[in-house]
Write a protein that holds these residues in place. Structure first.
Motif, PDB file in Angstrom:
ATOM      1  N   HIS A 165     -13.547   6.778  -7.207  1.00  0.00           N
ATOM      2  CA  HIS A 165     -14.205   8.079  -7.174  1.00  0.00           C
ATOM      3  C   HIS A 165     -13.339   9.207  -7.757  1.00  0.00           C
ATOM      4  N   GLY A 166     -12.186   8.853  -8.294  1.00  0.00           N
ATOM      5  CA  GLY A 166     -11.342   9.856  -8.948  1.00  0.00           C
ATOM      6  C   GLY A 166     -10.655  10.827  -8.016  1.00  0.00           C
ATOM      7  N   ALA A 167     -10.450  10.415  -6.768  1.00  0.00           N
ATOM      8  CA  ALA A 167      -9.734  11.281  -5.824  1.00  0.00           C
ATOM      9  C   ALA A 167      -8.239  11.156  -6.098  1.00  0.00           C
ATOM     10  N   ALA A 168      -7.526  12.234  -5.865  1.00  0.00           N
ATOM     11  CA  ALA A 168      -6.090  12.276  -6.139  1.00  0.00           C
ATOM     12  C   ALA A 168      -5.300  12.341  -4.858  1.00  0.00           C
ATOM     13  N   ALA A 169      -4.090  11.798  -4.906  1.00  0.00           N
ATOM     14  CA  ALA A 169      -3.194  11.888  -3.751  1.00  0.00           C
ATOM     15  C   ALA A 169      -2.861  13.343  -3.496  1.00  0.00           C
ATOM     16  N   GLU A 170      -2.759  13.684  -2.256  1.00  0.00           N
ATOM     17  CA  GLU A 170      -2.437  15.054  -1.839  1.00  0.00           C
ATOM     18  C   GLU A 170      -0.947  15.263  -1.949  1.00  0.00           C
ATOM     19  N   VAL A 197       0.866  -1.195   0.000  1.00  0.00           N
ATOM     20  CA  VAL A 197       0.000   0.000   0.000  1.00  0.00           C
ATOM     21  C   VAL A 197       0.900   1.242   0.000  1.00  0.00           C
ATOM     22  N   PRO A 198       1.613   1.487  -1.108  1.00  0.00           N
ATOM     23  CA  PRO A 198       2.631   2.539  -1.141  1.00  0.00           C
ATOM     24  C   PRO A 198       2.108   3.968  -0.999  1.00  0.00           C
ATOM     25  N   ALA A 199       0.824   4.176  -1.190  1.00  0.00           N
ATOM     26  CA  ALA A 199       0.270   5.529  -1.038  1.00  0.00           C
ATOM     27  C   ALA A 199       0.192   5.956   0.430  1.00  0.00           C
ATOM     28  N   TRP A 200       0.342   4.994   1.332  1.00  0.00           N
ATOM     29  CA  TRP A 200       0.236   5.258   2.761  1.00  0.00           C
ATOM     30  C   TRP A 200       1.622   5.490   3.346  1.00  0.00           C
ATOM     31  N   GLN A 201       1.717   6.453   4.251  1.00  0.00           N
ATOM     32  CA  GLN A 201       2.979   6.767   4.923  1.00  0.00           C
ATOM     33  C   GLN A 201       2.905   6.317   6.381  1.00  0.00           C
ATOM     34  N   ARG A 202       3.933   5.635   6.810  1.00  0.00           N
ATOM     35  CA  ARG A 202       3.983   5.203   8.207  1.00  0.00           C
ATOM     36  C   ARG A 202       4.480   6.344   9.082  1.00  0.00           C
ATOM     37  N   VAL A 203       3.755   6.572  10.162  1.00  0.00           N
ATOM     38  CA  VAL A 203       4.141   7.547  11.184  1.00  0.00           C
ATOM     39  C   VAL A 203       3.989   6.817  12.516  1.00  0.00           C
ATOM     40  N   GLY A 204       5.095   6.351  13.061  1.00  0.00           N
ATOM     41  CA  GLY A 204       5.038   5.556  14.285  1.00  0.00           C
ATOM     42  C   GLY A 204       4.250   4.287  14.045  1.00  0.00           C
ATOM     43  N   GLU A 205       3.243   4.044  14.861  1.00  0.00           N
ATOM     44  CA  GLU A 205       2.411   2.848  14.739  1.00  0.00           C
ATOM     45  C   GLU A 205       1.071   3.173  14.078  1.00  0.00           C
ATOM     46  N   ARG A 255      -2.824   8.639   4.979  1.00  0.00           N
ATOM     47  CA  ARG A 255      -2.940   9.017   3.583  1.00  0.00           C
ATOM     48  C   ARG A 255      -3.878  10.208   3.490  1.00  0.00           C
ATOM     49  N   THR A 256      -3.553  11.149   2.618  1.00  0.00           N
ATOM     50  CA  THR A 256      -4.414  12.302   2.355  1.00  0.00           C
ATOM     51  C   THR A 256      -4.778  12.289   0.878  1.00  0.00           C
ATOM     52  N   VAL A 257      -6.066  12.460   0.601  1.00  0.00           N
ATOM     53  CA  VAL A 257      -6.537  12.512  -0.783  1.00  0.00           C
ATOM     54  C   VAL A 257      -7.484  13.692  -0.953  1.00  0.00           C
ATOM     55  N   THR A 258      -7.579  14.148  -2.203  1.00  0.00           N
ATOM     56  CA  THR A 258      -8.495  15.228  -2.534  1.00  0.00           C
ATOM     57  C   THR A 258      -9.508  14.706  -3.536  1.00  0.00           C
ATOM     58  N   ARG A 286     -11.957  17.930   5.352  1.00  0.00           N
ATOM     59  CA  ARG A 286     -11.774  19.373   5.186  1.00  0.00           C
ATOM     60  C   ARG A 286     -12.178  19.717   3.763  1.00  0.00           C
ATOM     61  N   TRP A 287     -13.424  20.139   3.580  1.00  0.00           N
ATOM     62  CA  TRP A 287     -14.028  20.414   2.296  1.00  0.00           C
ATOM     63  C   TRP A 287     -13.941  19.176   1.429  1.00  0.00           C
ATOM     64  N   ARG A 288     -13.030  19.107   0.478  1.00  0.00           N
ATOM     65  CA  ARG A 288     -12.922  17.914  -0.366  1.00  0.00           C
ATOM     66  C   ARG A 288     -11.643  17.132  -0.106  1.00  0.00           C
ATOM     67  N   THR A 289     -10.923  17.522   0.945  1.00  0.00           N
ATOM     68  CA  THR A 289      -9.693  16.830   1.323  1.00  0.00           C
ATOM     69  C   THR A 289      -9.969  15.897   2.494  1.00  0.00           C
ATOM     70  N   LEU A 290      -9.538  14.653   2.347  1.00  0.00           N
ATOM     71  CA  LEU A 290      -9.720  13.643   3.388  1.00  0.00           C
ATOM     72  C   LEU A 290      -8.367  13.237   3.936  1.00  0.00           C
ATOM     73  N   HIS A 291      -8.210  13.335   5.242  1.00  0.00           N
ATOM     74  CA  HIS A 291      -7.013  12.853   5.937  1.00  0.00           C
ATOM     75  C   HIS A 291      -7.424  11.547   6.617  1.00  0.00           C
TER      76      HIS A 291
END
Length: 94
Positions: A89-94, A10-18, A22-25, A55-60
């Motif tokens: 749904h055509g969302a793009a990586a942030e 799942v390379p679009a995801w970034q590990r931060v600790g445990e 991923r953020t997408v728009t 946040r509007w059309r941005t998903l964290h």
């Protein structure tokens, strides 16, 4: 296979600790809400629930297995399913 190897799937995801994040728009706000709705259905099916900040059309998005206190297979499984939903749904990586 260890968790690091599984996270590579799942390379679009970034590990931060445990946790993985991923953020997408989405193309627009209604689409962002449809994405969240589909994620909610999958999360219920898996009994594994992400943290979602809209946040509007941005998903964290953030995943961790709270009961285990670490990342598990559940996180990677849901992350892959979220990737499919986001792409549909055509969302793009942030």
């Amino acid at each position: 296979m260890d968790i690091e190897s599984k996270l590579a799937t799942v390379p679009a995801w970034q590990r931060v600790g445990e946790e993985i994040r991923r953020t997408v728009t989405a193309p627009d706000f209604p689409t962002a809400i449809r994405i969240v709705d589909e994620i909610a259905v999958r999360a219920e099916e898996l009994d594994h629930h992400p943290d979602i900040d809209i946040r509007w059309r941005t998903l964290h998005l953030a995943l961790t297995t709270h009961s285990a206190g670490r990342l598990t297979d559940k996180d990677v499984t849901l992350a892959a399913q979220i990737d499919e939903i986001v792409a549909k749904h055509g969302a793009a990586a942030e």
